[in-house]
Design an enzyme around this catalytic site. Structure first.
Site, PDB file in Angstrom:
ATOM      1  N   GLY A 173     -23.011  -0.558 -10.998  1.00  0.00           N
ATOM      2  CA  GLY A 173     -23.789  -1.373 -10.075  1.00  0.00           C
ATOM      3  C   GLY A 173     -25.208  -1.497 -10.589  1.00  0.00           C
ATOM      4  O   GLY A 173     -25.682  -0.625 -11.322  1.00  0.00           O
ATOM      5  N   GLN A 179     -34.130  -3.058 -10.279  1.00  0.00           N
ATOM      6  CA  GLN A 179     -33.952  -2.213 -11.464  1.00  0.00           C
ATOM      7  C   GLN A 179     -34.218  -2.963 -12.765  1.00  0.00           C
ATOM      8  O   GLN A 179     -34.374  -2.345 -13.814  1.00  0.00           O
ATOM      9  CB  GLN A 179     -32.532  -1.625 -11.500  1.00  0.00           C
ATOM     10  CG  GLN A 179     -32.291  -0.584 -10.424  1.00  0.00           C
ATOM     11  CD  GLN A 179     -30.889  -0.018 -10.531  1.00  0.00           C
ATOM     12  OE1 GLN A 179     -29.941  -0.639 -10.077  1.00  0.00           O
ATOM     13  NE2 GLN A 179     -30.763   1.135 -11.152  1.00  0.00           N
ATOM     14  N   CYS A 223     -27.829   7.508 -11.195  1.00  0.00           N
ATOM     15  CA  CYS A 223     -28.544   6.241 -11.102  1.00  0.00           C
ATOM     16  C   CYS A 223     -29.045   5.846 -12.483  1.00  0.00           C
ATOM     17  O   CYS A 223     -29.600   6.671 -13.197  1.00  0.00           O
ATOM     18  CB  CYS A 223     -29.727   6.387 -10.143  1.00  0.00           C
ATOM     19  SG  CYS A 223     -30.707   4.887 -10.002  1.00  0.00           S
ATOM     20  N   LEU A 224     -28.856   4.602 -12.855  1.00  0.00           N
ATOM     21  CA  LEU A 224     -29.330   4.125 -14.163  1.00  0.00           C
ATOM     22  C   LEU A 224     -30.850   4.216 -14.283  1.00  0.00           C
ATOM     23  O   LEU A 224     -31.376   4.255 -15.384  1.00  0.00           O
ATOM     24  CB  LEU A 224     -28.890   2.670 -14.384  1.00  0.00           C
ATOM     25  CG  LEU A 224     -27.382   2.429 -14.521  1.00  0.00           C
ATOM     26  CD1 LEU A 224     -27.104   0.930 -14.600  1.00  0.00           C
ATOM     27  CD2 LEU A 224     -26.822   3.147 -15.736  1.00  0.00           C
ATOM     28  N   HIS A 233     -25.884   2.751  -2.321  1.00  0.00           N
ATOM     29  CA  HIS A 233     -26.836   3.057  -3.391  1.00  0.00           C
ATOM     30  C   HIS A 233     -27.631   1.808  -3.787  1.00  0.00           C
ATOM     31  O   HIS A 233     -28.862   1.842  -3.908  1.00  0.00           O
ATOM     32  CB  HIS A 233     -26.072   3.624  -4.598  1.00  0.00           C
ATOM     33  CG  HIS A 233     -26.941   4.019  -5.739  1.00  0.00           C
ATOM     34  ND1 HIS A 233     -27.237   5.331  -6.037  1.00  0.00           N
ATOM     35  CD2 HIS A 233     -27.607   3.266  -6.655  1.00  0.00           C
ATOM     36  CE1 HIS A 233     -28.053   5.360  -7.084  1.00  0.00           C
ATOM     37  NE2 HIS A 233     -28.281   4.118  -7.490  1.00  0.00           N
ATOM     38  N   GLU A 234     -26.928   0.687  -3.948  1.00  0.00           N
ATOM     39  CA  GLU A 234     -27.611  -0.551  -4.365  1.00  0.00           C
ATOM     40  C   GLU A 234     -28.518  -1.080  -3.247  1.00  0.00           C
ATOM     41  O   GLU A 234     -29.612  -1.566  -3.502  1.00  0.00           O
ATOM     42  CB  GLU A 234     -26.604  -1.607  -4.802  1.00  0.00           C
ATOM     43  CG  GLU A 234     -25.712  -1.204  -5.983  1.00  0.00           C
ATOM     44  CD  GLU A 234     -26.457  -0.603  -7.168  1.00  0.00           C
ATOM     45  OE1 GLU A 234     -27.622  -0.977  -7.395  1.00  0.00           O
ATOM     46  OE2 GLU A 234     -25.878   0.266  -7.852  1.00  0.00           O
ATOM     47  N   HIS A 265     -31.815   0.535  -3.323  1.00  0.00           N
ATOM     48  CA  HIS A 265     -32.742  -0.018  -4.322  1.00  0.00           C
ATOM     49  C   HIS A 265     -33.502  -1.210  -3.753  1.00  0.00           C
ATOM     50  O   HIS A 265     -34.674  -1.410  -4.047  1.00  0.00           O
ATOM     51  CB  HIS A 265     -31.992  -0.464  -5.586  1.00  0.00           C
ATOM     52  CG  HIS A 265     -31.701   0.657  -6.540  1.00  0.00           C
ATOM     53  ND1 HIS A 265     -32.684   1.423  -7.100  1.00  0.00           N
ATOM     54  CD2 HIS A 265     -30.533   1.131  -7.036  1.00  0.00           C
ATOM     55  CE1 HIS A 265     -32.136   2.329  -7.913  1.00  0.00           C
ATOM     56  NE2 HIS A 265     -30.828   2.178  -7.884  1.00  0.00           N
TER      57      HIS A 265
HETATM   58 ZN    ZN Z   1     -29.511   3.329  -8.881  1.00  0.00          ZN
END
Ligand code: ZN
Length: 177
Positions: A46, A51, A88-89, A130-131, A134
């Site tokens: 995702g 991000q 998380c990226l 999670h998204e 963000h």
């Molecule tokens: Zn994340």
């Protein structure tokens, strides 16, 4: 298509609330394509627009059924509790067991402007939550308990020191490998 650089912890863009998408125009479609490319390259399941430094309320994901994009998403109901090791990226390489609702009902729009209504359980439900975080400027770190957070900050601080130490020694000894 092109890939973006994924913004990581410390970048102020990750702490801001993203704005509603007023219209899905060619630029938004292009953004989504490049976000999908970036997500696959990472690799991740995702990716939210903030991000990649874009303050728009949209995210892309792929939990095995091909890439999907959701514009102006909102969770209007949630139920239960589920523990999952979340990463998380934007906080690469770190994972924590986080408890969140098990099931969520997500509404939003696809790129054609069709209304979406998705009942998501467990893993997909977790990706959505999670998204969504963000888009509200909330990072995984904000979901940790006090002890987890202390440990996380210790790790992140020592990484930052490592990076500046490396940069510093390179400055003082140019030409060294
Ligand atoms: Zn994340």
């Amino acid at each position: 298509m092109a890939t973006y650089t994924i913004r990581v912890f410390g970048d102020p863009v990750l702490k801001q609330r993203a704005a509603e998408v007023a219209e899905v125009d060619a630029a938004v479609v292009r953004l989504v394509e490049d976000m999908v490319e970036t997500m696959y390259a990472a690799p991740g399941v995702g990716l939210a627009a903030p991000q990649v430094g874009v303050q728009k309320r949209l995210f892309v994901y792929d939990v095995g059924d091909g890439p999907q994009a959701i514009v102006n998403p909102r969770i209007d109901a949630s139920d239960g509790e589920w523990d999952f090791d979340e990463g998380c990226l934007s906080v690469p390489g770190l994972y924590w067991t986080i408890t969140r609702p098990k099931t969520v009902h997500l509404v939003g729009y696809d790129l054609e402007g069709n209304e979406l209504s998705i009942e998501a359980d467990e893993y997909l439900g977790r990706v959505f939550q999670h998204e969504l975080d963000h888009l509200d400027g909330t990072l995984l770190l904000d979901r940790l308990d006090a002890d987890q957070r202390k440990e996380a900050m210790r790790v992140l601080r020592s990484r930052a020191l490592d990076l500046s130490a490396t940069a510093d020694s390179e400055l003082r000894a140019p030409g060294r490998p």
